[in-house]
Motif scaffolding. Structure first.
Motif, mmCIF file in Angstrom:
data_model
loop_
_atom_site.group_PDB
_atom_site.id
_atom_site.type_symbol
_atom_site.label_atom_id
_atom_site.label_comp_id
_atom_site.label_asym_id
_atom_site.label_seq_id
_atom_site.Cartn_x
_atom_site.Cartn_y
_atom_site.Cartn_z
ATOM 1 N N HIS A 75 0.842 -1.190 0.000
ATOM 2 C CA HIS A 75 0.000 0.000 0.000
ATOM 3 C C HIS A 75 0.880 1.244 0.000
ATOM 4 N N ILE A 76 0.364 2.313 -0.614
ATOM 5 C CA ILE A 76 1.103 3.568 -0.735
ATOM 6 C C ILE A 76 0.172 4.715 -0.383
ATOM 7 N N LEU A 77 0.601 5.554 0.524
ATOM 8 C CA LEU A 77 -0.107 6.788 0.861
ATOM 9 C C LEU A 77 0.678 7.954 0.268
ATOM 10 N N VAL A 78 0.020 8.733 -0.594
ATOM 11 C CA VAL A 78 0.658 9.897 -1.196
ATOM 12 C C VAL A 78 0.131 11.155 -0.515
ATOM 13 N N LEU A 79 1.036 11.880 0.129
ATOM 14 C CA LEU A 79 0.718 13.162 0.741
ATOM 15 C C LEU A 79 1.206 14.282 -0.182
ATOM 16 N N GLU A 80 1.021 15.524 0.231
ATOM 17 C CA GLU A 80 1.397 16.643 -0.641
ATOM 18 C C GLU A 80 2.874 16.611 -1.002
ATOM 19 N N ASP A 81 3.747 16.311 -0.016
ATOM 20 C CA ASP A 81 5.177 16.414 -0.282
ATOM 21 C C ASP A 81 5.961 15.177 0.153
ATOM 22 N N GLU A 82 5.278 14.083 0.391
ATOM 23 C CA GLU A 82 5.983 12.846 0.712
ATOM 24 C C GLU A 82 5.067 11.643 0.488
ATOM 25 N N ILE A 83 5.705 10.490 0.454
ATOM 26 C CA ILE A 83 5.024 9.224 0.190
ATOM 27 C C ILE A 83 5.354 8.276 1.329
ATOM 28 N N ILE A 84 4.343 7.574 1.830
ATOM 29 C CA ILE A 84 4.543 6.589 2.887
ATOM 30 C C ILE A 84 4.172 5.225 2.336
ATOM 31 N N VAL A 85 5.118 4.286 2.435
ATOM 32 C CA VAL A 85 4.968 2.961 1.828
ATOM 33 C C VAL A 85 4.919 1.901 2.919
ATOM 34 N N ALA A 86 3.912 1.030 2.843
ATOM 35 C CA ALA A 86 3.806 -0.108 3.756
ATOM 36 C C ALA A 86 4.284 -1.361 3.035
ATOM 37 N N ASN A 87 5.401 -1.918 3.489
ATOM 38 C CA ASN A 87 5.989 -3.115 2.879
ATOM 39 C C ASN A 87 5.574 -4.343 3.674
ATOM 40 N N TYR A 88 4.686 -5.139 3.083
ATOM 41 C CA TYR A 88 4.034 -6.232 3.811
ATOM 42 C C TYR A 88 5.028 -7.284 4.297
ATOM 43 N N THR A 89 5.749 -7.915 3.392
ATOM 44 C CA THR A 89 6.654 -9.001 3.777
ATOM 45 C C THR A 89 7.886 -8.471 4.500
ATOM 46 N N THR A 137 8.750 15.912 -4.621
ATOM 47 C CA THR A 137 8.799 17.290 -5.127
ATOM 48 C C THR A 137 7.819 17.417 -6.284
ATOM 49 N N LEU A 138 7.139 18.558 -6.377
ATOM 50 C CA LEU A 138 6.132 18.727 -7.429
ATOM 51 C C LEU A 138 6.599 19.590 -8.595
ATOM 52 N N ASP A 139 7.611 20.410 -8.416
ATOM 53 C CA ASP A 139 8.017 21.320 -9.479
ATOM 54 C C ASP A 139 9.526 21.255 -9.694
ATOM 55 N N PRO A 140 10.000 20.359 -10.576
ATOM 56 C CA PRO A 140 9.208 19.385 -11.327
ATOM 57 C C PRO A 140 8.936 18.147 -10.470
ATOM 58 N N PRO A 141 7.947 17.309 -10.858
ATOM 59 C CA PRO A 141 7.643 16.118 -10.066
ATOM 60 C C PRO A 141 8.816 15.142 -10.027
ATOM 61 N N SER A 142 9.243 14.774 -8.816
ATOM 62 C CA SER A 142 10.353 13.839 -8.685
ATOM 63 C C SER A 142 10.334 13.220 -7.291
ATOM 64 N N LEU A 143 10.973 12.057 -7.169
ATOM 65 C CA LEU A 143 11.106 11.354 -5.896
ATOM 66 C C LEU A 143 12.454 11.658 -5.282
ATOM 67 N N GLY A 144 12.456 11.940 -3.983
ATOM 68 C CA GLY A 144 13.703 12.198 -3.291
ATOM 69 C C GLY A 144 14.301 10.928 -2.713
ATOM 70 N N THR A 145 15.406 11.093 -2.009
ATOM 71 C CA THR A 145 16.034 9.976 -1.305
ATOM 72 C C THR A 145 15.206 9.632 -0.072
ATOM 73 N N PRO A 146 14.906 8.347 0.143
ATOM 74 C CA PRO A 146 14.110 7.982 1.328
ATOM 75 C C PRO A 146 14.661 8.628 2.592
ATOM 76 N N SER A 147 13.754 9.227 3.377
ATOM 77 C CA SER A 147 14.172 9.998 4.548
ATOM 78 C C SER A 147 14.013 9.244 5.859
ATOM 79 N N GLN A 148 13.106 8.252 5.911
ATOM 80 C CA GLN A 148 12.902 7.472 7.130
ATOM 81 C C GLN A 148 12.469 6.057 6.771
ATOM 82 N N VAL A 149 12.951 5.092 7.555
ATOM 83 C CA VAL A 149 12.494 3.703 7.435
ATOM 84 C C VAL A 149 12.255 3.162 8.841
#
Length: 358
Positions: A91-105, A115-127
């Motif tokens: 499952h993936i929750l998309v917020l305004e400026d970050e994404i939270i991922v639930a990894n089942y296994t 980031t939205l301007d331009p749209p891009s994924l950053g380096t994971p900040s927390q696990v």
């Protein structure tokens, strides 16, 4: 009127459907298919820009992928990808400026800046590596986070951990997510998916075929269990092979003033296939503690139904698919939302798992 619906799957593509309500009966057709990573089983749109979507590749070396969908041209552009932070992102929750991922296994929850301007994924900040277990030694040998849900009123993100029989409560402190508490679920229930409505928490127990209801005040207050209901209508009993797979909330609209929760029962041995349990949310009384009542169970003809989604004008329609058979169907909500009528069907989309109305 035409409605575009994107379909996640246990294949290697995302499919765009067109649902046309200007015809009688309505029609459902494929308008485009897009290659992706393997098993893009869950798709989540950005909350303020529906053309931006994040899909999870549900595989041992899990990934998330950021896409831009052009509805007019029917194109899907890959903008970037990152490791999901664990095996099998469910499952993936998309917020305004970050994404939270639930990894089942993998038993992890990962945060990825967006980031939205331009749209891009950053380096994971927390696990967060979760470490829970519970009484079902086959399915609850370790933590299995299955979803991440934003609770706006409480300024929290909730993560049901099927393996630990807990729902973790995440909140921000100094710009970082921290675990601030949890909701204890009946041992062996296996919390899979949740919805929150009017300060009540509704949890689907995958392992015991239940809908569990809590009163849910904001932190630091503790939740209070109200009632637990089955996901099949008595006198029918849940078969051991059945697994409640997903629940969605249909809040009140002018056409449907009563709110409802819909829960899929996958692997139902009934000759008419998997069912959707329909719960009415109304004023509490002695007959229905917490104001929740199982009012109907509609069989869909599906085999292994997983995700479902509500959309269309005034949330009039519900779409569902069967991973192992039954195709994809759209149902019209009838009797004020207490029942469903099949209005369109489509075969040929491989192993559909989740849906997004655009």
């Amino acid at each position: 009127m035409q409605h575009t619906i994107l379909v996640g799957s246990y294949s290697s593509e995302i499919t765009a459907l067109e649902f046309d309500t200007s015809t009688s009966p309505p029609t459902l057709s494929v308008s485009a298919s897009f290659p992706t990573g393997k098993n893009p089983s869950w798709i989540s749109p950005h909350p303020s820009d529906k053309s931006l979507l994040v899909a999870g590749n549900e595989v041992p070396d899990g990934k998330i992928q950021l896409f831009k969908f052009d509805q007019a041209q029917k194109t899907l552009e890959l903008l970037g990808e990152r490791p999901s932070g664990g095996a099998d992102p469910a499952h993936i929750l998309v917020l305004e400026d970050e994404i939270i991922v639930a990894n089942y296994t993998g038993g992890t929850v990962q945060v990825v800046p967006l980031t939205l301007d331009p749209p891009s994924l950053g380096t994971p900040s927390q696990v967060f590596q979760l470490t829970g277990t519970s009484v079902n030694t086959t399915r609850q040998e370790s933590s299995h986070p299955h979803q991440a849900v934003l609770h706006l009123e409480g300024h929290e993100v909730l993560v049901p951990d099927l393996g630990a029989d807990k729902i973790l409560r995440f909140a921000k402190e100094n710009g970082k997510w921290v675990i601030k508490g949890s909701v204890d679920i009946t041992p062996g229930a296996g919390p899979r998916h949740i919805v929150i409505y009017e300060n009540k928490l509704y949890t689907v127990g995958e392992l015991d075929n239940t809908l569990i209801v809590h009163e849910f005040p904001a932190l630091p207050e503790e939740p209070r269990h109200i009632t637990t209901l089955p996901t099949v209508r008595p006198p029918r009993e849940a078969d051991p092979a059945m697994i409640p797979a997903a629940n969605i909330l249909a809040p009140p609209t002018p056409t449907f003033p009563t709110p409802f929760i819909y829960v899929t029962n996958r692997n139902d041995p009934h000759p008419e296939g998997d069912s959707i349990a329909i719960y009415s949310l109304s004023s509490p009384d002695e007959a229905s503690p917490g104001g929740v009542t199982l009012v109907n169970e509609v069989h869909t003809g599906m085999k292994h139904a997983r995700g479902l989604a509500i959309g269309g004008p005034d949330d009039k329609y519900l779409i569902i698919g069967g991973v192992h058979g039954g195709g994809i169907k759209v149902f019209e909500r009838t009797k004020g939302g207490a029942s469903l009528k099949e209005v369109a069907k489509l075969e040929g989309v491989e192993k559909p798992t989740g849906f997004v109305w655009l």
